[in-house]
Design an enzyme around this catalytic site. Sequence first.
Site, PDB file in Angstrom:
ATOM      1  N   ASP A 577       0.849  -1.192   0.000  1.00 41.91           N
ATOM      2  CA  ASP A 577       0.000   0.000   0.000  1.00 41.91           C
ATOM      3  C   ASP A 577       0.884   1.242   0.000  1.00 41.91           C
ATOM      4  OD1 ASP A 577      -2.294   1.525   0.157  1.00 41.91           O
ATOM      5  OD2 ASP A 577      -2.649   1.146   2.289  1.00 41.91           O
ATOM      6  N   GLU A 580       2.650   5.035  -4.107  1.00 42.98           N
ATOM      7  CA  GLU A 580       2.653   5.938  -5.262  1.00 42.98           C
ATOM      8  C   GLU A 580       4.015   6.619  -5.491  1.00 42.98           C
ATOM      9  OE1 GLU A 580      -1.048   4.658  -4.140  1.00 42.98           O
ATOM     10  OE2 GLU A 580       0.224   5.887  -2.863  1.00 42.98           O
TER      11      GLU A 580
END
Length: 993
Positions: A577, A580
Amino acid sequence: MVSYKLLTPEDVYFSGGSGSVEEPLEEPVEEKPANSPLLEKKTVCSASTSFIALGAFLLVVCVVWVIGTVFWLRSPSGQFPHRPPSPASGSASASTVVSAPSREGLACSGVPENWRFDCYPEKVVVTRELCEARNCCFIQVSSGKKPIKDGVPWCFYPPNFPTYWLDALNDTDLGFTAQLKKSEKTYYPKDVETIQLDVLYETDSRLRVKITDPSYPRFEVPISVPNATQKASSPLYTVEFSKKPFGLIVKRTSTGTVIINTTVAPVFYADQFLQLSTSLPTRYVYGLGEHRSTFLHDIEWNTLTMWARDVAPMEKTNLYGVHPFYLGMEQGGSAHGVFLLNSNAMDVVLQPAPAITWRTIGGILDIYIFLGPDPSSVIQQYLQVVGELQKQVRLKLFPHFGTRLGILRLSVCVLYLGSPAMPPYWALGYHLCRWGYNSSDNTWEMVRTMRKYGIPQDVQWNDIDYMDRSMDFTMDPQNFATLPEMVKDLHSHGQKYVMILDPGISSTQQPGTYWPYDDGLKRGIFINDSSGQTLIGKVWPGLTAFPDFSSQETHRWWYDNLQRFHDKVQFDGLWIDMNEPSNFLDGSLKGCPSNDLENPPYTPGVLGGSLRAKTLCASALQKTSVHYNMHSLYGLLEAKASSSALKMILGKRPFVISRSTFPSQGLYSGHWLGDNRSQWTDLYTSISGMLTFNILGIPLIGADICGFGGTTTEEMCVRWTQLGAFYPFTRNHNSINEKAQDPSAFSPSARTAMQEALLLRYSLFPLLYTLFHHAHLEGHTVARPLLFEFPNDEKTYSIDRQFLWGRSLLVTPVLDPGVSYVVGYFPKALWYDFFTGNSLRSQGETVKLQAPLDKINVHLREGAVIPTQRPNTTLWVSSGQPLHLICSLTDEGTAAGDLFWDDGETIDTYETDQYAYIVFHVAKNVMTSQVLHDNVEATFITVETVSFYGVKEEPSNVTVNSQDVPFTYKGNQVLTVTDLGLNLSQNFTISWA
């Protein structure tokens, strides 16, 4: 010599050519007032004058034709332009595509609104002074109003805006190469005056167009792509060029459809601003992830920004992943795809001409065009590019299933390792998670409750609350002390455990107390700031450093940490997770320097307005390149490291779910659609997300069932569980401090409805597993848009409230509150209710279906054989249960299907021949099962029941391997044979008369 012909609106502007390079003839055009007509009034001619003129014209045409033919015979065709046709005024209607206007001879006012390409894309209110400073046209579309963010641009390129011209075009072994030059610089700094064009005919269905700077090496995306060694011999496309201004036109040879035409707007190639616009042959455009939208993109001035970002899904926003690929559906049902291999921040602009603009701030223009011609072929061709393409060619018996009749044929099976990875069997079961179990005992109790109620569950997850102070590779010693024992209990019940990891590594622990950071610092695996010091950001554990997954040393460090933690907690898969990568600061603790990387001349429409917003400094240093280039690759490279590590640790197929994704991600991980909310809108848009990621090559995809944020309702959670049972990846997950939303948290009736939906999924496991095999082997979709199977039915092009599994299983979920029915579209075919076998014959109609709260509508398309299985509460148990085959017959009584079977966990079972493959075929009242490839796993499975939907007359007898057997026949034309006990590993025949 330039020849002329009358071009229709579907024709390209430039076609045909001569051996000598000549510019299109130009005529001076007097600029007209804004309200003047585009065409002058013409005087009326006498008949005699007309005949004389006609005769002279014919004579000239003959001479030109003879000379042109001589030159044409002596030179390659299709290289240089015709003169463009006059533009059509006005705009395209909803159902009509008009040809692009000529860029020659038009005043600003003569450029139709839909064909105006934005000259001032910066997010400012454009004034006439700003616009004309760029030598562009300024027309205020609506007086007295500011221009909206996405709308007809007030400032747009004039027809004579300076751009590149084609200086020289030469043949190469693979196609053409040319230099493109310009004499006037444009308004973005560091304009490259000479660029190189390479046009590569890589395969018959794939064309590559690469534009680079021949004098200066530029960043190129570091993923493997195929290197063609010889030019395609029978391409599905033709390529044509315009010399001045430069233009590239690609057409589908069979229909003449113009796939791309870059003459519609100027080409830009500056150091930090690259732009290419092209007409589109269609308004039906799909892909271009990751964005929250309908499956069919809106082309009414729609800007799709790409730059990986941690943000809860919302419209008009750059989200977690970057996928600059689109699928387009053409008139007549053909499909094509276009892929820009570029990882820099970009805007992709769709406008109603229709046209598309690719606008990126780094790298090169590396464009692939895929000619299909059907949608599935386009996806296969795309996946052959975005993977590690070590091609394996094997001679096999391979079944081809046509629309009505399955034909067994001998064919060459080509396996591309660039296709999505084959998941372990348990990945297709039901996953349960929440942020906020707060202890391993609470997590364990959740598992026990699911078992008590007999609700299927294969995998239990934990969010960051299992960690010690949110630090990776740690375990809360008080609240999660029993975690190792819980995992052992899961394994003893045939269940699995998945844990979360975030990339941020705590940097504030005392030296010698936190090995992941100490060892990482020693090995130099963290991303540095522009001064060469470890970049420090902030995430859940506080101040953090970020591993540089572009370095192989980081991959080894990641493996070492996973192995050390696996020695304590024997996890089975990883949830990566925040990759990005996410940062609670903008850039770093020290901020970011002021330079061109941090403040480029143009910044795409990223959330936050800057590249460093809630991520790392664009100027941060990684092993491969600066973060400016590498940012959107972070999730892909972390997934690659995680997949590799799991293979080494477990010796089995890896299971990785990643939030951030990039092309080729399906090789290493699946994806979930992020931090959605408990809203009916999120329920609906999850279908679009699921379908989009299937065409992007990531079939292991799903959304958080019942929503991550907010509080669900019982009705919503039941409906979402019914839909979620048909996500390829199905997980219920919710946020901290929210009410529990696992199936056991609701009333007995709701709990039963959810249990039945999950048992239905488990019964369909053999079908789903086989679909993933075809995704892995051939690049097929698993969850499939209806348009893939019905490309000639335009009514399917916008459908995103229904979908298919494979080619035959149609799912029509309820997506609205307070209703007991659902409306679904049934393309022209014979359909059967999956549960009852009742038939529904459609000519392409919308049908109202009953849908009480405990039901989801599922239908079978004619001509299929679907393998199902007696379900249980884990796939470990279910996968050993007897099979029930359902045959949905055509009017001619035919059907076909297949089944792939292996041990569910061994790596590369197909590649190493450790699998069973069985094909089923029905014709003329006879069903055959043929084992094309045998394996011991098939010997453990029996076929217990076979049902035939659509048997028109009641049989007098049924035989199995020539032995009479009892059967049942119902008035809805369903024939069922039970208690068969047929071993799956042996051929069998069932017939009736």
